[in-house]
Design an enzyme around this catalytic site. Structure first.
Site, PDB file in Angstrom:
ATOM      1  N   ARG A 160      -5.640   1.683  18.507  1.00  0.00           N
ATOM      2  CA  ARG A 160      -5.423   0.248  18.354  1.00  0.00           C
ATOM      3  C   ARG A 160      -5.004  -0.437  19.649  1.00  0.00           C
ATOM      4  O   ARG A 160      -5.213  -1.647  19.801  1.00  0.00           O
ATOM      5  CB  ARG A 160      -4.387  -0.009  17.241  1.00  0.00           C
ATOM      6  CG  ARG A 160      -4.963   0.263  15.856  1.00  0.00           C
ATOM      7  CD  ARG A 160      -3.973   0.054  14.745  1.00  0.00           C
ATOM      8  NE  ARG A 160      -4.639   0.172  13.439  1.00  0.00           N
ATOM      9  CZ  ARG A 160      -4.012   0.271  12.278  1.00  0.00           C
ATOM     10  NH1 ARG A 160      -2.696   0.295  12.234  1.00  0.00           N
ATOM     11  NH2 ARG A 160      -4.707   0.360  11.161  1.00  0.00           N
ATOM     12  N   GLY A 183      -5.319   7.793   5.581  1.00  0.00           N
ATOM     13  CA  GLY A 183      -4.452   8.801   6.173  1.00  0.00           C
ATOM     14  C   GLY A 183      -3.205   9.046   5.355  1.00  0.00           C
ATOM     15  O   GLY A 183      -2.721  10.182   5.267  1.00  0.00           O
ATOM     16  N   ASP A 201       2.296  -0.991  11.908  1.00  0.00           N
ATOM     17  CA  ASP A 201       0.966  -1.436  11.498  1.00  0.00           C
ATOM     18  C   ASP A 201       0.692  -2.895  11.833  1.00  0.00           C
ATOM     19  O   ASP A 201      -0.455  -3.350  11.721  1.00  0.00           O
ATOM     20  CB  ASP A 201       0.781  -1.236   9.993  1.00  0.00           C
ATOM     21  CG  ASP A 201       0.658   0.230   9.625  1.00  0.00           C
ATOM     22  OD1 ASP A 201       0.104   1.001  10.434  1.00  0.00           O
ATOM     23  OD2 ASP A 201       1.124   0.610   8.534  1.00  0.00           O
ATOM     24  N   LYS A 230       0.820  -1.210   0.000  1.00  0.00           N
ATOM     25  CA  LYS A 230       0.000   0.000   0.000  1.00  0.00           C
ATOM     26  C   LYS A 230       0.852   1.257   0.000  1.00  0.00           C
ATOM     27  O   LYS A 230       0.584   2.211  -0.727  1.00  0.00           O
ATOM     28  CB  LYS A 230      -0.951  -0.015   1.209  1.00  0.00           C
ATOM     29  CG  LYS A 230      -1.955   1.129   1.234  1.00  0.00           C
ATOM     30  CD  LYS A 230      -3.217   0.736   1.984  1.00  0.00           C
ATOM     31  CE  LYS A 230      -2.995   0.608   3.466  1.00  0.00           C
ATOM     32  NZ  LYS A 230      -3.241   1.866   4.192  1.00  0.00           N
TER      33      LYS A 230
END
Length: 450
Positions: free
Chosen positions: A357, A100, A326, A27
């Site tokens: 998170r 984001g 992540d 990504k």
């Protein structure tokens, strides 16, 4: 961009996971490939681009500012760039959906162009602060009007020529670094970013590949000094995007946790600034190896083989957070099944992701029987030693794709169903997640009508 209706789901593993799969394109690299191709003079072609909603939001924004971005029949993308300084005024607000990365990097692009752009997003993105990016871009001369708390919707009025700056990152952030470097592309003179801890360096690698004059210096500590010369002329490129290591984390951890599994994940990008999760799994005792190592487009790539493993507890080094920021949600799931205690610290950044998170994972793991303790900057997890979790609860994904996928994996090693209230956000980064897991042998549970 209209939100998808909630899609509750639960998954289980009736037996070992086995097979060979590929995850979607990286990504981070996909976003940058589209942006830099749009800023080059001429036509670039991109293979392996992630077709998730986040990346499609970037493609739509570049189209809105004058670049031609076309997905061809074979899945490759063609981008005809307008050149640095050639972006046009968008006719409407740029809808960033949940991305984001798109928002922060494109704020940097717009900041040094003589245009004005309004950025909007979904409920999750609109709750995320943008102040870290606003501060350096304002120093470069951009006029930025944000909603209270530095949030979306916000408007960026670019300045051309912008003011070159030297900016020391107050916290490690690849997105802030990249936003300043992208603004520096159309700024006369030298723009310099000093980062205290090395973060993912896809921007630096790709900027060089497109012909930007960029240097990276190290001062003998962890500090890196990145300098870019502005008023650049970027050359079009042929780009092959490797598989996303953040996506590969989910089948890899699932294979570790489901006994008897043997999974090969092909063509995964292993940039050293992104591969921390796999090193952590190996430190926990995972049967994980790298095969067919090679380099593609300046990025290291390999196939990752993972077999069912007995994991031990783990204490992370806060200095390594940037290399796996992540992946912590799925690592928390691995820790919940490990033998002994895992202690995670230095994770303040996780509180301002798509969701908080730390809090969301702590609540969800506790609901399905894991023993967890939330701290100000992380979690303490007491593992089961390989025993299955109880399950039997519905967990809230909070519009966060990585939370949803993490609990989908947790469901594979739980006695009773783990129901994720909404799997729709997974489309932002991993639209083929369920199909990939099914290929390996996981199954979707039948849920009783609400």
């Amino acid at each position: 961009m209209q939100p998808a209706p909630p899609a509750p789901a639960a998954f289980h593993a009736p037996g070992p996971l086995r097979g060979t799969v590929r995850v979607p394109g990286d990504k981070s690299i996909s976003h940058r490939a589209l942006m830099l191709s749009a800023l080059a003079v001429g036509t670039s072609r991109i293979e392996g681009l992630l077709d998730g909603e986040d990346v499609l939001a970037t493609a739509a924004a570049m189209r809105a500012m004058g670049a031609e971005c076309v997905r061809e029949g074979d899945g490759r993308w063609m981008v005809h760039g307008v050149g640095v300084g050639g972006l046009l005024q968008p006719a409407a607000a740029l809808d960033m959906g949940n991305s984001g990365t798109s928002t922060r990097l494109l704020m940097g692009v717009v900041a040094s162009h003589p245009i004005t752009a309004t950025f909007t997003g979904d409920a999750s993105l609109s709750g995320r602060p943008m102040g870290r990016v606003i501060e350096p871009l304002a120093r470069m001369g951009a006029d930025i009007t944000a909603s209270p708390g530095g949030r979306l919707p916000l408007m960026v009025r670019g300045l051309c020529p912008a003011v070159p700056i030297e900016y020391r990152l107050p916290v490690a952030s690849a997105q802030v670094k990249s936003a300043v470097l992208l603004a520096g592309l159309n700024t006369p003179g030298l723009t310099r970013v000093i980062e205290p801890v090395a973060t993912r360096d896809h921007s630096e690698r790709m900027l060089r590949g497109f012909g930007a004059e960029l240097t990276v210096e190290e001062d003998g500590t962890a500090t890196r000094i990145i300098t870019i010369r502005g008023e650049a002329e970027l050359r079009p490129q042929e780009i092959a995007v490797p598989g996303d290591p953040s996506s590969a984390a989910f089948p890899a951890v699932a294979a570790c946790l489901v006994p008897g599994s043997d999974v090969l994940v092909e063509h995964v990008g292993l940039n050293p600034t992104r591969a921390g999760l796999f090193a952590a799994l190996q430190a926990m005792g995972a049967d994980l190896s790298f095969e067919n190592a090679r380099e593609i487009g300046g990025e290291p790539v390999a196939d990752i083989r993972v077999r069912g493993s007995a994991l031990s507890g783990f204490a992370n080094d806060p200095r390594d957070v940037a290399s796996m920021v992540d992946e912590y949600p799925i690592l928390f799931v691995a820790a919940a099944l490990a033998r002994g205690r895992s202690v995670f610290t230095g994770l303040e950044e996780l509180r301002v992701k798509e969701s908080d998170r730390i809090a969301v994972m702590a609540q969800g793991l506790a609901a399905i029987g894991a023993r967890v303790e939330e701290t100000a900057d992380g979690l303490i997890v007491e593992g089961t030693g390989g025993d299955r979790l109880a399950g039997g609860a519905t967990v809230a994904a909070r519009l966060d794709h990585r939370i949803a996928m993490s609990f989908a994996v947790a469901g594979l090693v739980s006695h009773a169903p783990v129901i994720i209230d909404d799997m729709a956000p997974v489309a932002t980064s991993f639209p083929g997640f369920e199909a990939l897991m099914t290929t390996l042998g996981a199954e979707r549970r039948q849920l009783a009508p609400a």
